[in-house]
Design an enzyme around this catalytic site. Sequence first.
Site, PDB file in Angstrom:
ATOM      1  N   HIS A 155      40.988  13.438  56.581  1.00 60.55           N
ATOM      2  CA  HIS A 155      41.948  13.676  55.366  1.00 60.55           C
ATOM      3  C   HIS A 155      41.529  14.481  54.414  1.00 60.55           C
ATOM      4  O   HIS A 155      39.887  14.097  54.242  1.00 60.55           O
ATOM      5  CB  HIS A 155      42.330  12.274  54.677  1.00 60.55           C
ATOM      6  CG  HIS A 155      43.429  12.448  53.889  1.00 60.55           C
ATOM      7  ND1 HIS A 155      43.325  12.731  52.458  1.00 60.55           N
ATOM      8  CD2 HIS A 155      44.784  12.332  53.882  1.00 60.55           C
ATOM      9  CE1 HIS A 155      44.561  13.132  51.836  1.00 60.55           C
ATOM     10  NE2 HIS A 155      45.498  12.676  52.496  1.00 60.55           N
TER      11      HIS A 155
ATOM     12  N   GLN B 112      44.729   4.468  56.473  1.00 60.12           N
ATOM     13  CA  GLN B 112      45.822   4.359  57.606  1.00 60.12           C
ATOM     14  C   GLN B 112      45.603   3.280  58.330  1.00 60.12           C
ATOM     15  O   GLN B 112      46.208   2.930  59.368  1.00 60.12           O
ATOM     16  CB  GLN B 112      45.881   5.784  58.371  1.00 60.12           C
ATOM     17  CG  GLN B 112      46.303   6.930  57.498  1.00 60.12           C
ATOM     18  CD  GLN B 112      47.622   6.778  56.970  1.00 60.12           C
ATOM     19  OE1 GLN B 112      48.582   5.961  57.506  1.00 60.12           O
ATOM     20  NE2 GLN B 112      48.019   7.408  56.215  1.00 60.12           N
TER      21      GLN B 112
HETATM   22  N1  PLP Z   1      42.625   9.042  53.625  1.00 57.30           N
HETATM   23  C1  PLP Z   1      43.776   9.072  54.477  1.00 57.30           C
HETATM   24  C2  PLP Z   1      43.411   9.037  56.037  1.00 57.30           C
HETATM   25  C3  PLP Z   1      45.004   9.151  54.097  1.00 57.30           C
HETATM   26  O1  PLP Z   1      46.124   9.208  55.150  1.00 57.30           O
HETATM   27  C4  PLP Z   1      45.456   9.344  52.604  1.00 57.30           C
HETATM   28  C5  PLP Z   1      46.762   9.560  52.268  1.00 57.30           C
HETATM   29  O2  PLP Z   1      47.600  10.156  52.957  1.00 57.30           O
HETATM   30  C6  PLP Z   1      44.155   9.295  51.899  1.00 57.30           C
HETATM   31  C7  PLP Z   1      43.103   9.236  52.461  1.00 57.30           C
HETATM   32  C8  PLP Z   1      44.366   9.526  50.612  1.00 57.30           C
HETATM   33  O3  PLP Z   1      44.963   8.095  49.932  1.00 57.30           O
HETATM   34  P1  PLP Z   1      45.533   8.220  48.394  1.00 57.30           P
HETATM   35  O4  PLP Z   1      46.311   9.502  48.130  1.00 57.30           O
HETATM   36  O5  PLP Z   1      46.099   7.010  48.361  1.00 57.30           O
HETATM   37  O6  PLP Z   1      43.970   8.236  47.578  1.00 57.30           O
END
Ligand code: PLP
Length: 428
Positions: free
Chosen positions: A145, A225
């Site tokens: 991500h 996740q």
């Molecule tokens: N990492 C992964 C694998 C994610 O799926 C997400 C959000 O979809 C994030 C990080 C970021 O999470 P947040 O937006 O809650 O900080």
Amino acid sequence: MKATAPREPATSPATPGPHGAPPAFDVEAVRAQIPALHQEVHGKPLVYLDSAATSLKPRCVIDAVERVYARDCANVHRGVHALSERATAAFEGARHKVRRLLGAADSREVVFTRGTTEAINLVAWSFLRPRLRAGDEVLVTELEHHANIVPWQLVCAEVGARVVPAPIDDRGVLDVAALGRLLGPRTKLVALAHTSNALGTVNPVAEVAALARAAGVPVLVDGAQAVPHGPVDVQALGCDFFAFSAHKVYGPTGVGVLWGKLAHLEAMGPWQGGGDMIRTVSFEGSTWNDPPHRFEAGTPNIAGVIGLGAAIDWLLGLDLAGARAHEQALLARATDALSRVPGLRIVGTAPGKASVVGFVLEGVHPHDLATILDHEGVAVRAGHHCAQPVMRRFGVPATARASFALYNTLDEVDALLRAIERARALFA
Ligand code: PLP
């Protein structure tokens, strides 16, 4: 004012079933506790298949947040009056619940943040930045991500270091041997997702952490996740840092967790300055509070943290093995049915996946597909899922993604398939 050190509560929150056995997993009983599931969208019953973006909340979480504002509405760590003491006890109680959820050794290792993104940024600036020199490398994977790419790019840009991706194969499986070859004297951190939000791949985190440990390199795990599909045990994983977001695990938005080994947190300088994170302040200089408060400057999201505590109680009170088997049944049904749809390609076919299915349908842009599905009451996500390098790796600009939580049903998988058939008919 100085924050108080967390103390372990005496009670265990999960309510045992008959004869002390865990309560059986029952999807209808779970659904009955989630108000947002029970609504119509465009005149159709809602089929919510976007839990990887954010999960729907059980009534007990909503009530816990409401109770803060309706009754225990006070700041934490800084009042001697009854409301503040109640709020502080519930806030610090949530820290112990997170410790339990993650199998951590010590509640002082649990830092509350705004979410996974902020937790990773905290490590980037407080832990990595002072250790990083020109020519150094941060090793990530191709399936990350953006939250686990961009913070490293920002700190690397400061010193002339770089972010290096370890490859994945055409199924979305991490090439661990290649990652091992990329680990070297320049590597200052390995940062990888436990579970991919775009592909559903579950990375062999313990294996990667063992490789990194042998090379003397710390490991950060993006668990955003993974926690919703748990269980997670940070000590068994052998990582140094672990981040997740409350809102993906049936809790409120605006709250997350950084778990870090106490020795690392104690060696790290503050990230943001302000109230609660200090021990003393004078115009000549200031000294820092101990972890975790050193990293929690200012008034935190009190209701959000307490809501996360309620979400953990709720989750740990379920039959988690049953819930996981149920999610896997949903995934199997969806994968099987989608594989039979002419012109549909599933993006991400790693064995042992979590219940996330990304796909593209020939001749239909994922956004158009998601819009048509929405009109059928079916909520899926379309786009690059904040994982543009993954999309590039698979040669697509975007996918549609159905992500299943423990409150989804097999009938809802069938509803997804019926809606996709309708979309195909429209574009035929
Ligand atoms: N990492 C992964 C694998 C994610 O799926 C997400 C959000 O979809 C994030 C990080 C970021 O999470 P947040 O937006 O809650 O900080």
